[in-house]
Design an enzyme around this catalytic site. Structure first.
Site, mmCIF file in Angstrom:
data_model
loop_
_atom_site.group_PDB
_atom_site.id
_atom_site.type_symbol
_atom_site.label_atom_id
_atom_site.label_comp_id
_atom_site.label_asym_id
_atom_site.label_seq_id
_atom_site.Cartn_x
_atom_site.Cartn_y
_atom_site.Cartn_z
ATOM 1 C CG MET A 34 -1.772 1.228 1.417
ATOM 2 S SD MET A 34 -2.669 1.185 2.914
ATOM 3 C CE MET A 34 -1.391 1.090 4.184
ATOM 4 C CB SER A 109 2.367 -4.422 2.851
ATOM 5 O OG SER A 109 1.583 -4.022 3.751
ATOM 6 C CD GLN A 110 -2.591 -3.030 -0.229
ATOM 7 O OE1 GLN A 110 -3.489 -2.877 0.574
ATOM 8 N NE2 GLN A 110 -2.680 -2.157 -1.325
ATOM 9 C CG ASP A 229 3.734 -4.941 11.121
ATOM 10 O OD1 ASP A 229 3.368 -3.780 10.899
ATOM 11 O OD2 ASP A 229 3.918 -5.525 10.013
ATOM 12 C CG HIS A 285 4.724 -3.071 7.758
ATOM 13 N ND1 HIS A 285 3.920 -4.180 7.883
ATOM 14 C CD2 HIS A 285 4.011 -2.428 6.484
ATOM 15 C CE1 HIS A 285 3.333 -4.452 6.566
ATOM 16 N NE2 HIS A 285 3.398 -3.424 5.832
#
Length: 306
Positions: A34, A109-110, A229, A285
């Protein structure tokens, strides 16, 4: 005459060994997270170069793009419906001649859960290894940098009211993996992406059996959790773990969850055959060093071994 025959046989054997040691390096596909972009030289460009340099000259590394420039691609991570992104990724991968014999995939991530959806929905060409760095495989139930407390819990409840409205689900990517910890039925009814790829549906008869069949074709599924995270809430989602029923603090271990015990998508089979790898890294993260990424990810899971 006998010595000549022996020499030829030995030479042939040596050539065979040499030929066997030149297996082609499997290409690598990347999917950014993202707010990032395939056009960003400082993030995805750096990852591409690290992989290509480590695996050697001629290694094909490509980063999936969902726009014609940095702004469009970054925006897609927020407002391009997840299922459409996955559909486009499947098409781009299938049309890439460099990937026709199979590929490894790395999702940041996503991008991790999106590439998993590719593996489950589009098994050809075959994805061989999937590395998910800080993915949200059981979704999120909270805002970034807001892990607990009265305000965080209040915001969670407010978000859950609107997250599953059809218009919001159609537009906002992050709503499509919002996982309401207090109302699993609302999540199952309203989630247009995550509930589907996790086979977390209202009726067992509605589960897509091909999802488990396709995911278990992977050689390895590597899940990386970042121990500090502050973006992924709960951070255990990176390992397919989520809050225990009725709680927003206690984490239910993967092995005790229904998705694992009933093997909705093949995680149990992957684990029992030694193909599910869970790594934990200290840091926030996606905060990892080049040396860690090269030694623990590229060398161990992306490099083609004869």
């Amino acid at each position: 005459m006998g010595r000549s025959v022996l020499f030829v046989a030995a030479l042939a054997g040596l050539l065979g060994l040499l030929k066997g040691s030149t297996a082609a390096q499997v290409p690598v596909v990347l999917w950014h997270g993202m707010g990032d972009s395939c056009y960003n030289d400082f993030s995805m460009g750096r990852i591409e170069k690290l992989i290509a340099d480590r695996l050697g000259e001629g290694t094909y590394v490509t980063s999936l793009c969902f726009g014609n420039n940095l702004v469009e691609d970054s925006a897609s991570g927020f407002i391009m419906e997840s299922n459409k992104q996955v559909e486009k990724a499947c098409r781009v991968i299938a049309e890439d001649e460099n990937l026709k014999d199979g590929y490894h995939a790395v999702g940041l991530s996503q991008g991790g859960q999106f590439l998993r959806a590719v593996a489950q929905r589009c098994p050809s060409p075959p994805m061989k290894v999937l590395v998910s760095l800080g993915g949200q495989h059981q979704g999120v139930y909270g805002l970034p940098h807001c892990q607990s407390g009265i305000i965080c819990n209040a915001v969670r409840k407010l978000l859950s009211v609107g997250a599953y409205w059809p218009l919001v689900q159609d537009i906002l990517v992050q709503a499509q993996y919002w996982h309401d910890a207090h109302s699993p039925q609302r999540y199952r009814r309203g989630s247009t992406f995550l509930a589907d790829i996790n086979n977390d549906v209202q009726h067992a008869s509605d589960r897509n059996s091909s999802y488990a069949e396709n995911l278990t074709k992977l050689d390895k599924l590597v899940l990386v959790r970042f121990n500090n995270d502050s973006m992924v809430v709960p951070r255990a989602s990176s390992w397919f773990e989520f809050y225990a029923p009725g709680s927003t603090s206690e984490i239910l271990p993967l092995e005790e969850s229904a998705i694992y015990k009933e093997d909705w998508i093949g995680l149990k089979q992957l684990a029992e055959t030694g193909r599910l790898v869970r790594l934990a890294v200290n840091g926030d993260h996606l905060r990892f060093s080049n040396s860690w990424f090269l030694s623990e990810i590229v060398d161990k899971y992306l490099r083609t071994v004869d």
